[in-house]
Design a protein around this motif. Sequence first.
Motif, PDB file in Angstrom:
ATOM      1  N   UNK A  19      -0.581 -14.546   7.996  1.00 49.03           N
ATOM      2  CA  UNK A  19       0.615 -13.767   8.021  1.00 49.03           C
ATOM      3  C   UNK A  19      -0.541 -11.752   7.619  1.00 49.03           C
ATOM      4  N   UNK A  20      -2.493 -11.698   6.584  1.00 46.00           N
ATOM      5  CA  UNK A  20      -2.244 -11.285   6.138  1.00 46.00           C
ATOM      6  C   UNK A  20      -3.159 -10.391   7.194  1.00 46.00           C
ATOM      7  N   UNK A  52       8.243 -14.491   2.122  1.00 53.56           N
ATOM      8  CA  UNK A  52       8.428 -15.654   3.442  1.00 53.56           C
ATOM      9  C   UNK A  52       7.548 -15.453   2.133  1.00 53.56           C
ATOM     10  N   UNK A  53       7.706 -17.450   1.984  1.00 52.93           N
ATOM     11  CA  UNK A  53       7.349 -18.461   1.208  1.00 52.93           C
ATOM     12  C   UNK A  53       5.783 -18.417   2.371  1.00 52.93           C
ATOM     13  N   UNK A  59      -3.085 -12.315  -0.850  1.00 49.99           N
ATOM     14  CA  UNK A  59      -2.550 -11.809   0.791  1.00 49.99           C
ATOM     15  C   UNK A  59      -2.019 -10.145   1.355  1.00 49.99           C
ATOM     16  N   UNK A  60      -0.863  -9.912   0.333  1.00 50.31           N
ATOM     17  CA  UNK A  60      -0.740  -8.369  -0.179  1.00 50.31           C
ATOM     18  C   UNK A  60      -2.348  -7.175  -0.398  1.00 50.31           C
ATOM     19  N   UNK A  61      -3.055  -7.685  -0.770  1.00 49.37           N
ATOM     20  CA  UNK A  61      -5.294  -7.576  -1.433  1.00 49.37           C
ATOM     21  C   UNK A  61      -5.492  -7.231  -0.250  1.00 49.37           C
ATOM     22  N   UNK A  62      -5.834  -7.878   0.667  1.00 53.37           N
ATOM     23  CA  UNK A  62      -6.679  -8.257   1.974  1.00 53.37           C
ATOM     24  C   UNK A  62      -5.407  -7.714   2.624  1.00 53.37           C
ATOM     25  N   UNK A  63      -4.826  -7.552   2.844  1.00 55.37           N
ATOM     26  CA  UNK A  63      -4.002  -6.815   3.982  1.00 55.37           C
ATOM     27  C   UNK A  63      -3.954  -4.608   4.000  1.00 55.37           C
ATOM     28  N   UNK A  64      -3.617  -5.161   2.650  1.00 55.08           N
ATOM     29  CA  UNK A  64      -4.037  -3.280   2.115  1.00 55.08           C
ATOM     30  C   UNK A  64      -4.940  -2.764   2.404  1.00 55.08           C
TER      31      UNK A  64
END
Length: 478
Positions: A19-20, A52-53, A59-64
Amino acid sequence: MSTPTAKSPRPHRRPKKDPARMLAFTALRAVDERDAYANLILPSLLRKAEKNEGFERRDAAFATELVYGTLRMRGSYDAIIGACIDRPLSKVDANVLDVLSLGAHQLLGTRIPAHAAVSATVELARVVLGDGRAKFVNAVMRKISTQDLDTWLQQVAPPYEEDAEDHLAVMHSHPRWVVAALWDSLGVWQPEHCGRTAMSELLAADNARPAVTLVARPGRSTAQELRDSLPAEDTAPGRWSPYAVQLVEGGEPGLVEAVRENRAGVQDEGSQLVASALAAAPLEGRDGLWLDACAGPGGKAALLAALASQRAAVLVASESQPHRAALVAKALDGNPGPYAVITADGLHPAWRPGAFDRVLVDVPCSGLGALRRRPESRWRRRPEDVAHFGPLQRGLLTSAIEATRPGGVVGYATCSPHLAETRTVVQDVLRGRDDLEWIDARPLLPGVPGLGEGPDVQLWPHLHGTDAMYLALLRRKG
């Protein structure tokens, strides 16, 4: 004697969606295809993903990190990817190049183990590109993984002695023309400290993740209140502005009550210094009506409104674009003193000449002073963009001067250190006029070093930890 049986083919495995990484790829495609800004598209993608579950904060920090890190270092990564393929980059599909850039950042710009970075990037390629092109991605990623970033850069960058600007452009992931423009400006403002080392420090500062800085709006909150709202280890005092509080990694502005109540906000310290310097500039006569002539999105206007309220003055915040005027109104909401937000074009004023005591005109510009926050801007801007802004900047400054009464003060500001957008604009507007006095702005930024010989000032990310804000203060003679 038994007959050997044919080996069964390996069953096809459906690729797994990370997801990320999928979110980061989607953001990069939006930046490339729709000219979206990462700081606008990424929050909306994250908000949707968080519903999303299984999508967690990490994950948000990694995607950023993937998005901003890839955009910042895209120039360097392109040079490295180009050295690993047998065709020009222009012949590589944009989707493939985005996957490879994300993979290069994981290999060269993070602590992810090489085997994991290669495997995850190939898996992403299978999802978004298909198995055929995923094999190409796998081959390129394995070549990139053979060396670290420093080794690659020394290999792909031209020697400094042969082409200093091109060398620095590849080493620090900036377009060559931007390197040249920044170097010219640094040579004017810091003539004794504008060599290779200083330029490397400046370009490296553009590639560093900027600290999140809060501003306490005077009369509504204090810097101490903001610090007390968070654990002590999550904050640090501002370096220059008395209203500033820096958040260390992990500090969340949304956890601060004053931010939620609009008594404080998020604002770079350079912008705080510009607004507070204009408010502190000496003038002659009354001091009751202020104007922010290019107020969107409202950060400086909110600080000016708070300062004006403490003196029983009124701020008029003007913005030409309705949606940005709405942002200004939101930023000023709750200000204790009177203020007005209007939608008006600064080139065709909605006010009478000489109406204001203090005027700030923070003009549209190339944004070369905020590359830390908008890393994609460096790849979109062209030298001709600077020339395009010139007539608008001169027109807005001239209009701001006409809006100022004799004895009043005008502040010309821009988030660009390019000489053609800063001192040259002011000199051109002043040429042939004898009704203006150039005020020395340096004393109005107390304690800030490295401001040059004046009277105008230029801030730098590598020297001051701020965006590269420029400020000139002019007093209209009475």
